[in-house]
Scaffold this motif. Structure first.
Motif, PDB file in Angstrom:
ATOM      1  N   GLY A  23       0.687  -1.125  -0.019  1.00 54.82           N
ATOM      2  CA  GLY A  23       0.041  -0.062   0.225  1.00 54.82           C
ATOM      3  C   GLY A  23       0.672   1.167  -0.043  1.00 54.82           C
ATOM      4  N   HIS A  24       2.020   1.199   0.532  1.00 56.55           N
ATOM      5  CA  HIS A  24       2.894   2.342   0.367  1.00 56.55           C
ATOM      6  C   HIS A  24       3.740   2.721  -0.966  1.00 56.55           C
ATOM      7  N   LYS A  25       3.353   1.928  -1.885  1.00 56.36           N
ATOM      8  CA  LYS A  25       4.126   2.094  -3.354  1.00 56.36           C
ATOM      9  C   LYS A  25       3.194   3.344  -3.957  1.00 56.36           C
ATOM     10  N   ARG A  26       4.003   4.223  -4.435  1.00 52.42           N
ATOM     11  CA  ARG A  26       3.337   5.266  -5.149  1.00 52.42           C
ATOM     12  C   ARG A  26       2.182   4.778  -6.513  1.00 52.42           C
ATOM     13  N   ALA A  27       3.139   3.990  -7.107  1.00 55.55           N
ATOM     14  CA  ALA A  27       2.531   3.413  -8.442  1.00 55.55           C
ATOM     15  C   ALA A  27       1.857   2.178  -8.171  1.00 55.55           C
ATOM     16  N   TYR A  28       0.579   2.059  -8.510  1.00 56.60           N
ATOM     17  CA  TYR A  28      -0.172   0.804  -8.546  1.00 56.60           C
ATOM     18  C   TYR A  28      -0.317   0.273  -7.103  1.00 56.60           C
ATOM     19  N   PRO A  29      -0.464   0.910  -5.972  1.00 57.18           N
ATOM     20  CA  PRO A  29      -0.510   0.241  -4.820  1.00 57.18           C
ATOM     21  C   PRO A  29      -1.726  -0.754  -4.834  1.00 57.18           C
ATOM     22  N   HIS A  30      -1.431  -1.681  -4.069  1.00 53.60           N
ATOM     23  CA  HIS A  30      -2.645  -2.761  -3.820  1.00 53.60           C
ATOM     24  C   HIS A  30      -2.738  -3.655  -5.074  1.00 53.60           C
ATOM     25  N   CYS A  31      -1.951  -3.588  -6.060  1.00 57.45           N
ATOM     26  CA  CYS A  31      -2.115  -4.199  -7.551  1.00 57.45           C
ATOM     27  C   CYS A  31      -1.331  -5.311  -7.490  1.00 57.45           C
ATOM     28  N   TRP A  32      -1.436  -6.443  -8.328  1.00 59.43           N
ATOM     29  CA  TRP A  32      -0.695  -7.586  -8.510  1.00 59.43           C
ATOM     30  C   TRP A  32       0.133  -7.243  -9.752  1.00 59.43           C
ATOM     31  N   ASP A  33       1.444  -7.542  -9.616  1.00 58.63           N
ATOM     32  CA  ASP A  33       2.553  -7.076 -10.541  1.00 58.63           C
ATOM     33  C   ASP A  33       3.560  -8.054 -10.841  1.00 58.63           C
ATOM     34  N   MET A  34       4.384  -7.739 -11.854  1.00 60.54           N
ATOM     35  CA  MET A  34       5.538  -8.588 -11.774  1.00 60.54           C
ATOM     36  C   MET A  34       6.680  -7.951 -10.839  1.00 60.54           C
ATOM     37  N   PHE A  35       7.852  -8.461 -10.902  1.00 62.20           N
ATOM     38  CA  PHE A  35       8.727  -7.999  -9.768  1.00 62.20           C
ATOM     39  C   PHE A  35       9.586  -7.307 -10.847  1.00 62.20           C
ATOM     40  N   GLY A  36      10.471  -6.195 -10.008  1.00 61.78           N
ATOM     41  CA  GLY A  36      11.515  -5.349 -10.785  1.00 61.78           C
ATOM     42  C   GLY A  36      11.429  -3.953 -10.069  1.00 61.78           C
ATOM     43  N   GLY A  37      12.169  -3.268 -10.875  1.00 64.85           N
ATOM     44  CA  GLY A  37      12.212  -1.727 -10.245  1.00 64.85           C
ATOM     45  C   GLY A  37      13.169  -0.951 -11.051  1.00 64.85           C
ATOM     46  N   HIS A  38      13.190   0.154 -10.455  1.00 63.80           N
ATOM     47  CA  HIS A  38      14.106   1.373 -11.179  1.00 63.80           C
ATOM     48  C   HIS A  38      15.546   1.021 -11.512  1.00 63.80           C
ATOM     49  N   ARG A  51      19.324  -7.544 -10.177  1.00 66.01           N
ATOM     50  CA  ARG A  51      19.536  -7.044  -8.724  1.00 66.01           C
ATOM     51  C   ARG A  51      18.281  -6.836  -7.984  1.00 66.01           C
ATOM     52  N   GLU A  52      17.085  -6.525  -9.038  1.00 68.93           N
ATOM     53  CA  GLU A  52      15.729  -6.533  -8.060  1.00 68.93           C
ATOM     54  C   GLU A  52      15.439  -7.788  -7.925  1.00 68.93           C
ATOM     55  N   PHE A  53      15.503  -8.832  -8.520  1.00 64.63           N
ATOM     56  CA  PHE A  53      15.033 -10.148  -8.215  1.00 64.63           C
ATOM     57  C   PHE A  53      15.641 -10.681  -7.001  1.00 64.63           C
ATOM     58  N   GLN A  54      17.059 -10.225  -7.120  1.00 66.48           N
ATOM     59  CA  GLN A  54      17.609 -10.671  -5.543  1.00 66.48           C
ATOM     60  C   GLN A  54      17.253  -9.870  -4.577  1.00 66.48           C
ATOM     61  N   GLU A  55      17.150  -8.725  -4.542  1.00 66.13           N
ATOM     62  CA  GLU A  55      16.300  -7.735  -3.552  1.00 66.13           C
ATOM     63  C   GLU A  55      14.984  -8.148  -2.981  1.00 66.13           C
ATOM     64  N   GLU A  56      13.913  -8.397  -4.026  1.00 67.98           N
ATOM     65  CA  GLU A  56      12.790  -8.813  -3.702  1.00 67.98           C
ATOM     66  C   GLU A  56      12.127 -10.237  -3.707  1.00 67.98           C
ATOM     67  N   LEU A  57      12.855 -11.190  -4.056  1.00 64.34           N
ATOM     68  CA  LEU A  57      12.602 -12.544  -4.299  1.00 64.34           C
ATOM     69  C   LEU A  57      13.597 -13.602  -3.645  1.00 64.34           C
ATOM     70  N   GLY A  58      14.814 -12.708  -3.323  1.00 62.32           N
ATOM     71  CA  GLY A  58      15.963 -13.733  -3.106  1.00 62.32           C
ATOM     72  C   GLY A  58      16.489 -14.749  -3.855  1.00 62.32           C
ATOM     73  N   THR A  59      16.187 -14.583  -5.173  1.00 60.03           N
ATOM     74  CA  THR A  59      16.758 -15.527  -6.112  1.00 60.03           C
ATOM     75  C   THR A  59      17.527 -14.754  -7.054  1.00 60.03           C
ATOM     76  N   THR A  60      18.257 -15.713  -7.768  1.00 58.36           N
ATOM     77  CA  THR A  60      19.387 -15.060  -8.923  1.00 58.36           C
ATOM     78  C   THR A  60      18.804 -15.643 -10.187  1.00 58.36           C
ATOM     79  N   VAL A  61      18.295 -14.752 -11.094  1.00 63.61           N
ATOM     80  CA  VAL A  61      17.878 -15.082 -12.301  1.00 63.61           C
ATOM     81  C   VAL A  61      19.080 -15.388 -13.224  1.00 63.61           C
TER      82      VAL A  61
END
Length: 137
Positions: A23-38, A51-61
């Protein structure tokens, strides 16, 4: 203009992993989305994605493919940005919700994902594109 790397993770049985944005996300709060970032300064889209997949999911693409770019369809609400879209086909580690970016993560088949009331525009675009590619094989 902000650049964002996002990946659609495709798992066993052609199921797609999506995250429910916090809910604190500025864009698309409370929406289902893919993973990633700026992107961070000096990063390529591919580096930002990994980097984003490591930070958000703990996985190495480990295997992915670029699927093009798309502009944010509603920049007045979500800010101007360009999405660099990827299909994530292989990774190391079990995906887990390891950051505060999402309140939940879950696997969906394509029809279930597209039926979600609160699916982001970039995720819908990517799922529809992937589904079209899958059906043409």
């Amino acid at each position: 203009m902000n650049d964002v790397a996002q990946g659609l993770m495709i798992g066993e049985g052609q199921r797609l992993l999506l995250g429910l944005r916090a809910g604190h996300k500025r864009a698309y709060p409370h929406c289902w989305d893919m993973f990633g970032g700026h992107f961070e300064v000096g990063e390529t889209p591919e580096q930002a994605l990994v980097r984003e997949f490591q930070e958000e999911l703990g996985t190495t693409v480990t295997r992915f493919r670029a699927m093009g770019t798309m502009p944010e369809p509603n920049p007045q609400v979500n800010g101007p940005k360009i999405y660099h879209l990827f299909l994530i086909e292989a990774w190391d580690g079990e995906p887990a919700n390891v950051s505060d970016e999402h309140t939940d993560i879950d696997w969906f088949d394509a029809a279930q994902a597209l039926a979600l009331d609160r699916l982001t525009d970039p995720a819908r675009h990517q799922i529809e594109t992937w589904r079209g590619l899958s059906s043409s094989r």
